[in-house]
Each structure stands twice: as structure tokens, then as C-alpha cells.
Motif scaffolding. Structure first.
Motif, PDB file in Angstrom:
ATOM      1  N   LEU A   1      -5.505   1.519 -10.682  1.00  0.00           N
ATOM      2  CA  LEU A   1      -5.152   2.400 -11.760  1.00  0.00           C
ATOM      3  C   LEU A   1      -2.874   1.654 -11.846  1.00  0.00           C
ATOM      4  N   SER A   2      -2.875   1.451 -10.052  1.00  0.00           N
ATOM      5  CA  SER A   2      -1.428   1.682  -9.924  1.00  0.00           C
ATOM      6  C   SER A   2      -1.760   1.208  -8.489  1.00  0.00           C
ATOM      7  N   THR A   3      -0.187   1.131  -7.573  1.00  0.00           N
ATOM      8  CA  THR A   3      -0.695   1.462  -6.462  1.00  0.00           C
ATOM      9  C   THR A   3      -0.938   2.897  -5.650  1.00  0.00           C
ATOM     10  N   ALA A   4      -0.666   3.543  -5.563  1.00  0.00           N
ATOM     11  CA  ALA A   4      -1.527   4.790  -5.853  1.00  0.00           C
ATOM     12  C   ALA A   4      -2.611   5.264  -6.147  1.00  0.00           C
ATOM     13  N   CYS A   5      -3.000   4.479  -6.827  1.00  0.00           N
ATOM     14  CA  CYS A   5      -4.124   4.201  -7.646  1.00  0.00           C
ATOM     15  C   CYS A   5      -5.399   2.864  -7.000  1.00  0.00           C
ATOM     16  N   TRP A   6      -5.258   2.707  -5.845  1.00  0.00           N
ATOM     17  CA  TRP A   6      -5.764   1.286  -5.622  1.00  0.00           C
ATOM     18  C   TRP A   6      -7.292   1.024  -5.776  1.00  0.00           C
ATOM     19  N   ARG A   7      -8.586   2.198  -5.673  1.00  0.00           N
ATOM     20  CA  ARG A   7     -10.137   1.824  -6.260  1.00  0.00           C
ATOM     21  C   ARG A   7      -9.905   2.460  -7.442  1.00  0.00           C
ATOM     22  N   GLY A   8      -8.951   2.691  -8.486  1.00  0.00           N
ATOM     23  CA  GLY A   8      -9.064   2.655 -10.424  1.00  0.00           C
ATOM     24  C   GLY A   8      -9.878   3.410 -10.803  1.00  0.00           C
TER      25      GLY A   8
ATOM     26  N   MET B   1       0.908  -1.116  -0.093  1.00  0.00           N
ATOM     27  CA  MET B   1      -0.426  -0.588   0.079  1.00  0.00           C
ATOM     28  C   MET B   1       1.155   0.843  -0.098  1.00  0.00           C
ATOM     29  N   THR B   2       0.488   2.525  -0.544  1.00  0.00           N
ATOM     30  CA  THR B   2       1.414   3.932  -0.663  1.00  0.00           C
ATOM     31  C   THR B   2      -0.190   4.778  -0.506  1.00  0.00           C
ATOM     32  N   GLY B   3       0.644   5.690  -0.163  1.00  0.00           N
ATOM     33  CA  GLY B   3      -0.186   7.044  -0.580  1.00  0.00           C
ATOM     34  C   GLY B   3      -1.275   7.872  -2.011  1.00  0.00           C
ATOM     35  N   GLN B   4      -2.073   7.680  -2.141  1.00  0.00           N
ATOM     36  CA  GLN B   4      -3.132   7.427  -2.864  1.00  0.00           C
ATOM     37  C   GLN B   4      -3.428   8.648  -3.906  1.00  0.00           C
ATOM     38  N   ILE B   5      -3.432   9.194  -4.671  1.00  0.00           N
ATOM     39  CA  ILE B   5      -4.154   9.863  -5.547  1.00  0.00           C
ATOM     40  C   ILE B   5      -5.421  10.689  -5.082  1.00  0.00           C
ATOM     41  N   ALA B   6      -5.838  11.927  -4.357  1.00  0.00           N
ATOM     42  CA  ALA B   6      -6.859  12.240  -4.412  1.00  0.00           C
ATOM     43  C   ALA B   6      -7.571  13.227  -5.485  1.00  0.00           C
ATOM     44  N   ASP B   7      -9.023  13.117  -5.620  1.00  0.00           N
ATOM     45  CA  ASP B   7      -9.831  13.882  -6.218  1.00  0.00           C
ATOM     46  C   ASP B   7      -9.680  15.130  -6.563  1.00  0.00           C
ATOM     47  N   GLU B   8      -9.968  15.791  -7.387  1.00  0.00           N
ATOM     48  CA  GLU B   8      -9.458  17.369  -6.916  1.00  0.00           C
ATOM     49  C   GLU B   8     -10.795  17.941  -6.892  1.00  0.00           C
ATOM     50  N   VAL B   9     -10.955  19.748  -6.839  1.00  0.00           N
ATOM     51  CA  VAL B   9     -11.709  19.951  -6.568  1.00  0.00           C
ATOM     52  C   VAL B   9     -12.064  21.453  -6.883  1.00  0.00           C
ATOM     53  N   ARG B  10     -11.808  21.959  -7.969  1.00  0.00           N
ATOM     54  CA  ARG B  10     -11.155  22.990  -8.436  1.00  0.00           C
ATOM     55  C   ARG B  10     -12.304  24.577  -8.135  1.00  0.00           C
ATOM     56  N   HIS B  11     -11.913  25.460  -7.231  1.00  0.00           N
ATOM     57  CA  HIS B  11     -12.686  25.884  -6.604  1.00  0.00           C
ATOM     58  C   HIS B  11     -12.371  27.598  -6.086  1.00  0.00           C
ATOM     59  N   THR B  12     -12.855  27.942  -6.550  1.00  0.00           N
ATOM     60  CA  THR B  12     -12.001  30.294  -6.473  1.00  0.00           C
ATOM     61  C   THR B  12     -10.641  29.978  -6.910  1.00  0.00           C
TER      62      THR B  12
END
Length: 201
Positions: A39-46, A1-12
Motif C-alpha cells: 500500500l505504501s512504504t509504511a505497509c509493505w505486506r499490502g 524501509m520504514t515503520g509499518q502500520i500495525a494491526d489493531e485490536v479493540r479490547h475493553t
């Protein structure tokens, strides 16, 4: 397991990382009959998403998703996939979707990462960021905004180092599960309560 890529939100005009979610109505591949693969070890949810807030409405702008071969030609919100970018350039990416999301609940967003201790597991918590904002939505419309940067700074300064590892007596498996949870209580805990947890009280 490793750090995961987070979703992003563009706001202001700021591209925030999504650090906690409480609610329903964000993009879910299952709602479209899709079964993402890691997608990778950094994106387990795909998959990972880019959202944008325009005229106080939450829109899905982009999705990169690991799809099995039989689903790679799926049309999503009226658009076909394109070639991905960055580390996941081979994965299908859907861009310029402008798809309204019927999200009702709260999002906790962070910007300007600050490294307190080595935490390379799951999604980074809110206290890892200088700017932290909580957005409340009702049916996809922005209803309230709350600056929580001061709370994040307090947690970071008081107990950030303790929170970057399992608490006293906590199983590694349980701690890993919490880091992947996007739970508000994990991402921005009450500093007093979490100090007790870290001390095993």
C-alpha cells in the motif's frame, strides 16, 4: 524501509496495536485467493486489519488491502469493498465484517507509545508502549489475559536505547528482518539476555 502500520485490536474499550503474534488463524489474504500489493512504504505486506473482541470472541472488523485491478471487486465475508480512509483512501476497505477468526495462540498488544530512541523500522516492539497485554486464544475464544506492562517498562528502561539499533556484529539485513517479524522474542525480550546481545556477549 520504514515503520509499518500495525494491526489493531479493540479490547475493553482500548484500541491496541498488535506488537507480536504467536499462533495461527488470523486473517490471511491468501486464504481468500487474494494477492495484496504494497500500500505504501509504511505497509509493505499490502494490508492492515482492525480486530475487535466481543463476548470473548476475536472478530475481524475491518481490512484495508492493496489489490490488483482484477481483484478489486472481490467480496470478502459477504461484503463488498468501500473507499479507504486516511493515507490509503484509494485502497479497497472492507468494513463491519464481524467475521470470527479461528485464532489459536497469543497476541501481544500495546497502547500509549513512548519514544525511547529513534526506531523507525518495521513494527514497533512491546517495550515501546506503556500498556502491554498478552491475550491467549483457543479457536478464536479468549482464554487468558496477562498484563505485561511492568516487563515492557523494565526492558525499555534498561536496554531500550540499545535495542533500537542493530546489536554488536549484527548485519543490518538481519536486524531489519527482526523488526518486521512480529516475534515475541524481539518485541518483549528478556532484559538480561538482550543486554548480553546488545553488548556483543
Amino acid at each position: 524501509m520504514t515503520g509499518q502500520i500495525a494491526d489493531e485490536v479493540r479490547h475493553t474499550g482500548v484500541d491496541y496495536q498488535v506488537v507480536a503474534v504467536a499462533g495461527t488463524g488470523l486473517f490471511d489474504p491468501a486464504d481468500h485467493g487474494l494477492t495484496p500489493e504494497p500500500l505504501s512504504t509504511a505497509c509493505w505486506r499490502g494490508f492492515h486489519c482492525g480486530y475487535v473482541i466481543k463476548a470473548d470472541r476475536l472478530l475481524l472488523d475491518e481490512v484495508t488491502i492493496g489489490l490488483p485491478a482484477e481483484q478489486r471487486k472481490t467480496v470478502l465475508f459477504g461484503r463488498s469493498s468501500k473507499t479507504g480512509r486516511g493515507a490509503h483512501r484509494s485502497a479497497p476497505t472492507y468494513r463491519k465484517l464481524a467475521a470470527p477468526m479461528p485464532f489459536t495462540g497469543r497476541l501481544l498488544l500495546g497502547d500509549e507509545y513512548v519514544r525511547v530512541a529513534h526506531l523507525h523500522m518495521g513494527f514497533l516492539p512491546a517495550w515501546s508502549y506503556v500498556q502491554v497485554v498478552e491475550l491467549t486464544f483457543d479457536g478464536g475464544l479468549l482464554a487468558a489475559t496477562r498484563d505485561r506492562s511492568a516487563e515492557a517498562a523494565r526492558v525499555r528502561e534498561l536496554i531500550g536505547a540499545e535495542l533500537a539499533r542493530p546489536g554488536a556484529g549484527e548485519r543490518i539485513e538481519d536486524w531489519v528482518h527482526r523488526t518486521f517479524s512480529l516475534d515475541f522474542g524481539y518485541s518483549l525480550p528478556d532484559s538480561g539476555e538482550e543486554r548480553g546481545r546488545a553488548d556483543g556477549v
